[in-house]
Design a protein around this motif. Sequence first.
Motif, PDB file in Angstrom:
ATOM      1  N   VAL B 168       0.784  -1.338   0.043  1.00 52.20           N
ATOM      2  CA  VAL B 168      -0.022  -0.044  -0.055  1.00 52.20           C
ATOM      3  C   VAL B 168       0.732   1.188   0.053  1.00 52.20           C
ATOM      4  O   VAL B 168       0.638   2.233  -0.612  1.00 52.20           O
ATOM      5  N   THR B 169       2.063   1.282   0.875  1.00 52.54           N
ATOM      6  CA  THR B 169       2.729   2.262   0.962  1.00 52.54           C
ATOM      7  C   THR B 169       3.619   2.637  -0.547  1.00 52.54           C
ATOM      8  O   THR B 169       3.502   3.791  -1.177  1.00 52.54           O
ATOM      9  N   MET B 170       4.045   1.423  -1.077  1.00 50.63           N
ATOM     10  CA  MET B 170       4.756   1.651  -2.560  1.00 50.63           C
ATOM     11  C   MET B 170       3.642   2.041  -3.335  1.00 50.63           C
ATOM     12  O   MET B 170       4.129   2.950  -4.280  1.00 50.63           O
ATOM     13  N   THR B 171       2.515   1.723  -3.723  1.00 52.97           N
ATOM     14  CA  THR B 171       1.486   2.064  -4.530  1.00 52.97           C
ATOM     15  C   THR B 171       0.977   3.544  -4.418  1.00 52.97           C
ATOM     16  O   THR B 171       0.949   4.165  -5.413  1.00 52.97           O
ATOM     17  N   ALA B 172       0.903   3.933  -3.089  1.00 59.03           N
ATOM     18  CA  ALA B 172       0.624   5.178  -2.807  1.00 59.03           C
ATOM     19  C   ALA B 172       1.704   6.112  -3.167  1.00 59.03           C
ATOM     20  O   ALA B 172       1.448   7.217  -3.783  1.00 59.03           O
ATOM     21  N   VAL B 173       2.933   5.948  -2.774  1.00 65.28           N
ATOM     22  CA  VAL B 173       4.122   6.985  -2.972  1.00 65.28           C
ATOM     23  C   VAL B 173       4.378   7.101  -4.543  1.00 65.28           C
ATOM     24  O   VAL B 173       4.635   8.117  -4.905  1.00 65.28           O
ATOM     25  N   PHE B 174       4.227   5.864  -5.229  1.00 62.52           N
ATOM     26  CA  PHE B 174       4.784   5.896  -6.678  1.00 62.52           C
ATOM     27  C   PHE B 174       3.359   5.911  -7.856  1.00 62.52           C
ATOM     28  O   PHE B 174       3.604   5.539  -8.614  1.00 62.52           O
ATOM     29  N   PHE B 175       2.152   6.100  -6.903  1.00 62.11           N
ATOM     30  CA  PHE B 175       1.038   6.034  -7.816  1.00 62.11           C
ATOM     31  C   PHE B 175       1.405   7.042  -9.151  1.00 62.11           C
ATOM     32  O   PHE B 175       1.057   6.564 -10.206  1.00 62.11           O
ATOM     33  N   ASN B 176       1.645   8.058  -9.035  1.00 60.78           N
ATOM     34  CA  ASN B 176       1.601   9.244  -9.744  1.00 60.78           C
ATOM     35  C   ASN B 176       2.647   8.550 -10.952  1.00 60.78           C
ATOM     36  O   ASN B 176       2.455   8.995 -12.120  1.00 60.78           O
ATOM     37  N   ARG B 177       3.726   8.238 -10.400  1.00 53.39           N
ATOM     38  CA  ARG B 177       4.853   7.863 -11.548  1.00 53.39           C
ATOM     39  C   ARG B 177       4.669   6.569 -12.161  1.00 53.39           C
ATOM     40  O   ARG B 177       4.932   6.672 -13.275  1.00 53.39           O
ATOM     41  N   PHE B 178       3.685   5.794 -11.618  1.00 51.70           N
ATOM     42  CA  PHE B 178       3.512   4.383 -12.190  1.00 51.70           C
ATOM     43  C   PHE B 178       2.586   4.749 -13.434  1.00 51.70           C
ATOM     44  O   PHE B 178       2.579   4.279 -14.543  1.00 51.70           O
ATOM     45  N   MET B 179       1.654   5.941 -13.195  1.00 51.81           N
ATOM     46  CA  MET B 179       0.518   6.076 -14.218  1.00 51.81           C
ATOM     47  C   MET B 179       1.414   7.055 -15.327  1.00 51.81           C
ATOM     48  O   MET B 179       1.058   6.617 -16.466  1.00 51.81           O
ATOM     49  N   LEU B 180       2.025   8.025 -15.052  1.00 50.60           N
ATOM     50  CA  LEU B 180       2.708   8.806 -16.150  1.00 50.60           C
ATOM     51  C   LEU B 180       3.708   7.801 -16.773  1.00 50.60           C
ATOM     52  O   LEU B 180       3.615   7.858 -18.199  1.00 50.60           O
ATOM     53  N   ALA B 181       4.345   6.936 -16.354  1.00 53.06           N
ATOM     54  CA  ALA B 181       5.292   5.944 -17.027  1.00 53.06           C
ATOM     55  C   ALA B 181       4.382   5.199 -18.075  1.00 53.06           C
ATOM     56  O   ALA B 181       4.881   4.797 -18.939  1.00 53.06           O
ATOM     57  N   SER B 182       3.214   4.718 -17.727  1.00 51.35           N
ATOM     58  CA  SER B 182       2.317   4.070 -18.675  1.00 51.35           C
ATOM     59  C   SER B 182       1.661   5.047 -19.664  1.00 51.35           C
ATOM     60  O   SER B 182       1.471   4.383 -20.996  1.00 51.35           O
ATOM     61  N   PHE B 183       1.378   6.195 -19.378  1.00 51.87           N
ATOM     62  CA  PHE B 183       0.706   7.140 -20.443  1.00 51.87           C
ATOM     63  C   PHE B 183       1.646   7.438 -21.537  1.00 51.87           C
ATOM     64  O   PHE B 183       1.581   7.451 -22.727  1.00 51.87           O
ATOM     65  N   ASN B 184       3.120   7.823 -20.929  1.00 52.41           N
ATOM     66  CA  ASN B 184       3.977   8.035 -22.047  1.00 52.41           C
ATOM     67  C   ASN B 184       5.235   8.052 -21.488  1.00 52.41           C
ATOM     68  O   ASN B 184       5.819   9.046 -20.708  1.00 52.41           O
ATOM     69  N   PRO B 185       6.085   6.894 -21.756  1.00 48.50           N
ATOM     70  CA  PRO B 185       7.336   6.767 -21.394  1.00 48.50           C
ATOM     71  C   PRO B 185       8.413   8.028 -21.270  1.00 48.50           C
ATOM     72  O   PRO B 185       9.147   8.298 -20.579  1.00 48.50           O
ATOM     73  N   MET B 186       8.343   8.785 -22.473  1.00 49.40           N
ATOM     74  CA  MET B 186       9.094   9.933 -22.714  1.00 49.40           C
ATOM     75  C   MET B 186       8.907  11.040 -21.706  1.00 49.40           C
ATOM     76  O   MET B 186       9.661  11.482 -21.364  1.00 49.40           O
ATOM     77  N   LEU B 187       7.596  11.236 -21.727  1.00 52.00           N
ATOM     78  CA  LEU B 187       7.301  12.531 -21.026  1.00 52.00           C
ATOM     79  C   LEU B 187       7.839  12.145 -19.519  1.00 52.00           C
ATOM     80  O   LEU B 187       8.085  13.050 -18.868  1.00 52.00           O
ATOM     81  N   ALA B 188       7.491  10.842 -19.065  1.00 43.59           N
ATOM     82  CA  ALA B 188       7.636  10.282 -17.634  1.00 43.59           C
ATOM     83  C   ALA B 188       9.174  10.450 -17.451  1.00 43.59           C
ATOM     84  O   ALA B 188       9.657  11.035 -16.471  1.00 43.59           O
ATOM     85  N   SER B 189      10.077   9.918 -18.482  1.00 42.56           N
ATOM     86  CA  SER B 189      11.495  10.068 -18.303  1.00 42.56           C
ATOM     87  C   SER B 189      12.016  11.536 -18.299  1.00 42.56           C
ATOM     88  O   SER B 189      12.821  12.064 -17.380  1.00 42.56           O
ATOM     89  N   VAL B 190      11.262  12.626 -19.119  1.00 36.87           N
ATOM     90  CA  VAL B 190      11.941  13.866 -19.016  1.00 36.87           C
ATOM     91  C   VAL B 190      11.576  14.514 -17.587  1.00 36.87           C
ATOM     92  O   VAL B 190      12.381  15.215 -16.965  1.00 36.87           O
ATOM     93  N   ARG B 191      10.320  13.964 -17.002  1.00 34.26           N
ATOM     94  CA  ARG B 191       9.931  14.372 -15.542  1.00 34.26           C
ATOM     95  C   ARG B 191      10.917  13.678 -14.415  1.00 34.26           C
ATOM     96  O   ARG B 191      10.606  13.728 -13.311  1.00 34.26           O
ATOM     97  N   GLY B 192      11.853  12.937 -15.108  1.00 31.02           N
ATOM     98  CA  GLY B 192      12.930  12.293 -13.947  1.00 31.02           C
ATOM     99  C   GLY B 192      12.216  10.888 -13.308  1.00 31.02           C
ATOM    100  O   GLY B 192      12.631  10.631 -12.409  1.00 31.02           O
ATOM    101  N   ILE B 193      11.252  10.283 -14.105  1.00 29.70           N
ATOM    102  CA  ILE B 193      10.823   9.143 -13.707  1.00 29.70           C
ATOM    103  C   ILE B 193      11.526   7.725 -14.195  1.00 29.70           C
ATOM    104  O   ILE B 193      11.707   8.018 -15.444  1.00 29.70           O
ATOM    105  N   PRO B 194      12.080   7.061 -13.283  1.00 24.84           N
ATOM    106  CA  PRO B 194      12.684   5.643 -14.002  1.00 24.84           C
ATOM    107  C   PRO B 194      11.816   4.856 -14.527  1.00 24.84           C
ATOM    108  O   PRO B 194      11.398   3.876 -13.859  1.00 24.84           O
ATOM    109  N   VAL B 195      11.667   5.093 -15.819  1.00 23.10           N
ATOM    110  CA  VAL B 195      10.201   4.111 -16.310  1.00 23.10           C
ATOM    111  C   VAL B 195      10.540   2.644 -16.066  1.00 23.10           C
ATOM    112  O   VAL B 195       9.854   2.014 -15.635  1.00 23.10           O
ATOM    113  N   LYS B 196      11.901   2.236 -16.829  1.00 24.08           N
ATOM    114  CA  LYS B 196      12.160   0.860 -16.438  1.00 24.08           C
ATOM    115  C   LYS B 196      12.054   0.193 -15.140  1.00 24.08           C
ATOM    116  O   LYS B 196      11.573  -0.918 -15.003  1.00 24.08           O
TER     117      LYS B 196
END
Lengths: 242, 301
Positions: B168-196
């Motif tokens: 639950v902690t992991m899901t809540a803390v990384f919720f936004n990042r998980f979501m953005l990485a699936s929407f557009n990996p490049m946008l997520a990556s530009v935002r500093g999200i480690p997609v892989k």
Amino acid sequence: MTEMAPRGPAILFEDVSLTLGRTTILSDVSLRVQAGRIHGLIGPNGGGKSSLIRCLLGRAPHGGRIGIEWPAKAGIVGYVPQALDFDRGLPMTVMDFMAAIVTSRPAFLSPKASTKQVILGALAQVGMQDRAYRRMGALSGGERQRVMLAQALMPAPDLVVLDEPMAALDREGAAVFEQVILDLRRKGVTIFWVEHDLDAVRRLADEVTGLSRTVLFGGSPDHVLTSEQVLNLFSHRAGALS
Amino acid sequence: MTGGFEAFRQWLQALAAGGYLPPSLGYGFAVNALLAGLIAGPMLGFLGTLVVVKRHAFFSEAVGHAALTGVAIGILAGEPYTSPYGSLFGYCLIFGFALNYLRHRTGLSPDTLIGVFLSMSLALGASVLLVLAGRINVHILENVLFGSILTVSGTDITILAIIGLIVVTMTAVFFNRFMLASFNPMLASVRGIPVKVLDYAFVILVTIVTVACVKIIGAVLVGALLVIPAAGARIVSKSLKGFVALSTGFALVATIAGILVPMETDLPVPSGAAIILAAGCLFIACAVLRTLIPSMRGESQ
């Protein structure tokens, strides 16, 4: 209206190449994007425009060198993708999406009042503040594109990379887009802009590069966007180079 | 922690004996099952929202089904019949990682690749089970595959609570990042999200919950509770807030109903099956509500 000194970086592409499998996507691409300027990148479909952006943003294993020359310390990069790949029926409002972009607080919790103000401010810049609580999937393609532009404005960027941002825009959206990127240039932001609308590039860009696997021409739009050059660019077969 | 849990269990049993709670909770094993359900249900419902956001429903189902093979291999390797956790976790993790790795390298669509892996895994599981059939009574495996309220111990609940907290902690803390990485990996990556990294982290989360919920819901059906409550919530919600709250709530209600109803009505149904049927009823209710109430269909496109 006076322009501020560039706060954005210059970008130098030196002999950039990209090969995926046996296909050469980019070959010896060299160009310079001036700091604080709008640089248009045009070319045929499959000519490598989006791939060059992938290389710039570190998402493709390219050869050659790409140098981002920041005036001082590394600044903020805003990126506007062509599209989002998401379930159109997802119960995610524009506010939810923007909150997910701008804060690490889970998007399913209401954003703080200060965050909400920042988001509404960015949406107001693209004329979308009255759509903040609509579902992302219920927006038109043009409205969604405006939201994508708004997210790139949070936080205030120093370099903006745009990948065909005008593809889905209607006339009103296009006017909003033009206003936003001219405002950014006035603030000294560097803008690297992939575009298919040559008239828009002619109107707005300070420099333009024609790309079809390699650079075919570059310079001021008034000088290089001649009928002959454009015809050559769009009829150029990238494969003929090999 | 175990002492506190014991006291709590006895308190619930006393309440049931006094007629304040359903009479079946007078049994210690029933209280254990209910407590496990109270942790597992909301955890699965919450993580399930990300499964739906990332369009990973088939993937989660596949990891659950891979558990069948994991269980079979574990028992063949000498793990206990009722809790072959080591092989279950190991096999599901390898299955998920291999799928994720090849997804980025084969160019196949995820559903095609999952179809290939799922078939291969089931074939392997069936082969191992046939070998096992000569050595043990394979009906023992039904508890692991479809869930049983009889086998949940205090230690299981403690493990489930710890895993629940982590997931639950992991899901809540990384919720936004998980979501953005699936929407557009490049946008997520530009935002500093480690997609892989997040792709693999999600595989680990799904695997952990599959293993943790194996006793109460069963290895084969746990994937369903990751999908059904979130799918029901998705079709009647208008914002992420409502989506997450409803999904978590649906999973909680389905789990409690799936544990208590068969006990109260003497239905000889495995707890996992009852939980999934309860979740299915909630999903159908949501679908009917959306059909009947125009405002639930959302804004026009």
